[in-house]
Scaffold this active site. Structure first.
Site, PDB file in Angstrom:
ATOM      1  N   TRP A 101       0.828  -1.212   0.000  1.00  0.00           N
ATOM      2  CA  TRP A 101       0.000   0.000   0.000  1.00  0.00           C
ATOM      3  C   TRP A 101       0.859   1.257   0.000  1.00  0.00           C
ATOM      4  CZ3 TRP A 101      -4.250  -1.204  -1.989  1.00  0.00           C
ATOM      5  CH2 TRP A 101      -4.943  -2.361  -1.630  1.00  0.00           C
ATOM      6  N   ASP A 171      -1.431   6.616   6.331  1.00  0.00           N
ATOM      7  CA  ASP A 171      -2.543   5.746   5.961  1.00  0.00           C
ATOM      8  C   ASP A 171      -2.769   4.810   7.147  1.00  0.00           C
ATOM      9  OD1 ASP A 171      -4.161   3.705   5.015  1.00  0.00           O
ATOM     10  OD2 ASP A 171      -2.959   3.265   3.234  1.00  0.00           O
ATOM     11  N   LYS A 195     -11.903  -1.705   6.643  1.00  0.00           N
ATOM     12  CA  LYS A 195     -11.051  -2.609   7.394  1.00  0.00           C
ATOM     13  C   LYS A 195     -11.553  -2.711   8.836  1.00  0.00           C
ATOM     14  CE  LYS A 195      -8.723  -3.056   3.697  1.00  0.00           C
ATOM     15  NZ  LYS A 195      -7.566  -2.333   3.215  1.00  0.00           N
TER      16      LYS A 195
HETATM   17  C1  LIG Z   1      -7.059  -1.851   1.988  1.00  0.00           C
HETATM   18  C2  LIG Z   1      -6.048  -0.819   2.105  1.00  0.00           C
HETATM   19  C3  LIG Z   1      -5.926   0.207   1.141  1.00  0.00           C
HETATM   20  C4  LIG Z   1      -6.784   0.273  -0.100  1.00  0.00           C
HETATM   21  O1  LIG Z   1      -8.079   0.617   0.231  1.00  0.00           O
HETATM   22  P1  LIG Z   1      -9.178   0.889  -0.910  1.00  0.00           P
HETATM   23  O2  LIG Z   1     -10.291   1.466  -0.101  1.00  0.00           O
HETATM   24  O3  LIG Z   1      -9.503  -0.435  -1.522  1.00  0.00           O
HETATM   25  O4  LIG Z   1      -8.621   1.836  -1.877  1.00  0.00           O
HETATM   26  C5  LIG Z   1      -4.962   1.167   1.339  1.00  0.00           C
HETATM   27  N1  LIG Z   1      -4.159   1.134   2.417  1.00  0.00           N
HETATM   28  C6  LIG Z   1      -4.244   0.165   3.347  1.00  0.00           C
HETATM   29  C7  LIG Z   1      -3.318   0.184   4.520  1.00  0.00           C
HETATM   30  C8  LIG Z   1      -5.192  -0.834   3.220  1.00  0.00           C
HETATM   31  O5  LIG Z   1      -5.264  -1.800   4.160  1.00  0.00           O
END
Ligand SMILES: *Cc1c(COP(=O)(O)O)cnc(C)c1O
Length: 360
Positions: A101, A171, A195
């Site tokens: 990511w 993030d 998540k």
């Molecule tokens: C799942 C995830 C993403 C991507 O998320 P989307 O909503 O599918 O774009 C980005 N960063 C992390 C840490 C993730 O776990």
């Protein structure tokens, strides 16, 4: 009705109480004769829903006054572009690459300016967090970027990097609301909600106000300008209203549970059950350096891909779902987010013990 223990990395398990409440309100939300899904996002009823969601989130995370909370669409992945478009005034930023990511975010940023990879753990398949206490921070960097919890590899920054005064952007998709956080240490923290918070389709971005200038890179679409959404209270266009409603319910659930310090204790207890077993097991082993282990995503392997596949299959038959590791790493991964009850982790460990006996 029988629910399984769902260890999916995302979309992921939600609190049963929240799902029940939503089911009860599906046809008639609090006497208004319609579902939240059918309601105008400009109605007074919805205004209450979004305002309460923001207030509860602010309460939970103790978000300082000078931070905006934005409910946005496009997932966490859209932030990979939105962040450089809004923050890269000098057209330069530093990225710490600790997984897929972070790597995607770093690659996306290269479209907009000079994105420096100042640290990485790719040499050991992202199984650790590099030492970030004294990095070579670029003098012109507009921000330093991290992915705080690496969903795929199961590592977590236990300490934030020393950004030497630069704005920190994080993030936090897979550790959002899993423990208390000092928001004031970040310029931006954001996460996709699918998540650890709610249904898929929304990202929450918490941004220090002075970073929302509207002075964005040339050609930035209106919809990707932080200021557009900050000025409109996340109602510039039709937001993901049902998702905001569901997240709002999860925020109330978290408050009822006792807030984020209680969640942290609970999450530590759950993770310890699993890691303690992995450390003793003769069959299974964790894939991450112990000091950098995530409380949320726990990858493990037997070392034998056929045995891994057998485990995943038999676990599913026993009501333990979605334990297959990410397609890029193989093995297994148990995501044990806030809404996973302790009983779910106990059931997993008991099943692993049984499987070990039968297969060693
Ligand atoms: C799942 C995830 C993403 C991507 O998320 P989307 O909503 O599918 O774009 C980005 N960063 C992390 C840490 C993730 O776990």
């Amino acid at each position: 009705m029988s629910r399984v223990y769902n260890f999916s990395a995302g979309p992921a398990v939600l609190p049963e109480e929240v799902l029940k409440e939503a089911a009860e309100e599906m046809l008639d939300y609090r006497g208004c004769g319609m579902s939240v899904m059918e309601m105008s996002h400009r109605s007074g009823m919805f205004e209450t829903i979004i305002n309460e969601a923001e207030e509860d989130l602010r309460d939970l995370l103790q978000i300082p006054e000078n931070y905006k909370v934005l409910f946005l669409q496009g997932g966490a992945s859209q932030q990979f572009a939105m962040i450089p478009m809004n923050l890269m005034k000098n057209r330069e930023a530093d990225y710490i690459v600790t997984g897929q990511w972070a790597k995607k975010a770093w690659q996306e940023a290269q479209k907009y300016g000079k994105a420096n990879k100042i640290a990485s753990s790719e040499d050991k398949t992202f199984s650790y967090i590099p030492d970030c206490s004294d990095l070579d921070i670029s003098p012109n960097a507009d921000y330093v970027y991290i992915c705080e919890n690496n969903t795929i590899y199961g590592t977590k920054f236990r300490e934030l990097p020393n950004t030497k005064g630069k704005t920190l952007v994080a993030d936090v998709s897979s550790c959002f609301l899993s423990e208390p956080v000092d928001v004031s240490k970040y310029g931006v923290l954001y996460g996709g909600v699918q998540k650890n918070i709610g249904p898929a389709g929304m990202v929450i971005s918490i941004i220090r106000e002075d970073l929302i200038t509207g002075d964005v890179l040339e050609g930035t679409p209106t919809m990707l300008n932080f200021k557009t959404h900050a000025d409109a209270g996340s109602l510039y266009n039709t937001p993901n209203s049902y998702c905001i409603y569901m997240c709002g319910k999860v925020f109330k659930w978290l408050k009822n549970m006792g807030g984020l310090s209680v969640m942290k204790e609970r999450n530590e207890k759950k993770a310890a059950l699993l890691y303690d077993f992995l450390d003793k097991s003769h069959l299974f082993k964790g894939t991450v350096v112990p000091k950098d282990r995530s409380l949320m995503n726990v990858p493990f392997v037997t070392g034998n891909p056929e045995l891994d596949a057998k485990f995943v299959k038999e676990a599913k038959e026993a009501g333990l779902e979605n334990l297959k590791g990410h397609r890029s790493v193989g093995g297994m991964r148990a995501s044990i987010y806030n809404a996973m009850p302790v009983e779910g982790v106990e059931a997993l460990v008991a099943f692993m013990k049984k499987f070990e006996k039968e297969n060693v």
